[in-house]
Design a protein around this motif. Structure first.
Motif, PDB file in Angstrom:
ATOM      1  N   THR A 136      40.914 -18.458   2.497  1.00 21.56           N
ATOM      2  CA  THR A 136      41.467 -19.521   1.535  1.00 21.56           C
ATOM      3  C   THR A 136      41.261 -18.723   0.548  1.00 21.56           C
ATOM      4  N   ASN A 146      36.657 -14.773  -4.934  1.00 19.55           N
ATOM      5  CA  ASN A 146      35.633 -15.360  -3.463  1.00 19.55           C
ATOM      6  C   ASN A 146      36.494 -15.972  -2.018  1.00 19.55           C
ATOM      7  N   ARG A 148      36.919 -17.723   1.275  1.00 26.74           N
ATOM      8  CA  ARG A 148      36.566 -19.044   2.401  1.00 26.74           C
ATOM      9  C   ARG A 148      37.023 -18.602   3.542  1.00 26.74           C
ATOM     10  N   SER A 150      37.482 -19.820   7.581  1.00 28.69           N
ATOM     11  CA  SER A 150      36.854 -21.123   9.102  1.00 28.69           C
ATOM     12  C   SER A 150      37.399 -20.749  10.185  1.00 28.69           C
ATOM     13  N   GLU A 171      32.531 -22.560   9.139  1.00 29.66           N
ATOM     14  CA  GLU A 171      33.056 -22.281   7.984  1.00 29.66           C
ATOM     15  C   GLU A 171      32.187 -21.381   6.830  1.00 29.66           C
ATOM     16  N   SER A 172      32.389 -20.831   6.181  1.00 29.36           N
ATOM     17  CA  SER A 172      31.536 -20.126   5.303  1.00 29.36           C
ATOM     18  C   SER A 172      32.126 -19.351   4.411  1.00 29.36           C
ATOM     19  N   SER A 173      31.911 -18.855   3.056  1.00 32.00           N
ATOM     20  CA  SER A 173      32.621 -18.267   2.402  1.00 32.00           C
ATOM     21  C   SER A 173      31.804 -17.510   1.733  1.00 32.00           C
TER      22      SER A 173
END
Length: 183
Positions: A136, A146, A148, A150, A171-173
């Motif tokens: 994302t 940035n 994201r 998943s 999940e992380s970003s």
């Protein structure tokens, strides 16, 4: 002299009756059965834990690698990336021609990374399959880039055995740290 007659005891008192032997046999059989069931439960729990650990390890390592590559990139190739779907694709730009572009995608249920369009490496093991990879774009125009991540990973379970049914979503970003923007 007082002599006692000798009597012979035809039924000894120190043996077991048939009923006592059957009861003891049933008790011992019950304890053996309980210990076998307990051993099987422990073994099944161990296999279930191994499957879950494999899924967790693969997901953790893959997300960490994606975050590391995003932070090392110079820019995002938004036109070559696929955002918002479970079969996502992320293309990152680098100054180094040997790494440009760096692409993350799913091929044959395995997460892979390719650099400069030629060197492709699989990031997940043969014991798991990637069922979802969603990127994302959370970028704010002209300020930050940035992304994201998943990632959903499942343990391979071709025979549909319940002890191997393990799945996780990580999940992380990460923000692209464009080196030219740094002081």
């Amino acid at each position: 002299m007082n002599l006692k007659p000798i009597t012979y005891n035809l039924k000894p008192n120190d043996g077991f009756t048939l009923i006592e032997t059957l009861i003891y046999g049933l008790l011992v059989s019950g304890m053996i059965l309980i210990s076998i069931i307990f051993s099987l439960e422990v073994s099944e729990g161990s296999q279930r834990a191994r499957a879950y650990q494999e899924v967790q390890h693969n997901a953790r390592m893959a997300v960490a690698r994606i975050v590391q590559e995003i932070r090392a990139a110079n820019d995002l190739n938004a036109s070559d990336s696929i955002f918002g779907t479970s079969s996502g694709r992320l293309s990152l730009a680098h100054d180094d021609a040997g790494n440009n572009p760096t692409i993350f995608d799913v091929s044959g249920e395995a997460l892979r990374i390719s650099r400069a369009g030629v060197a492709t490496t699989t990031l997940t093991s043969d014991l798991v399959r990637v069922t979802g990879l969603t990127f994302t774009n959370l970028s704010v125009s002209n300020r930050t880039k940035n992304i994201r991540i998943s990632l959903t990973v499942e343990h391979l379970n071709p025979d549909n055995i319940s002890i191997y049914a393990a799945s996780t979503t990580m999940e992380s970003s990460a923000v692209i740290r464009n080196k030219s923007d740094l002081p």
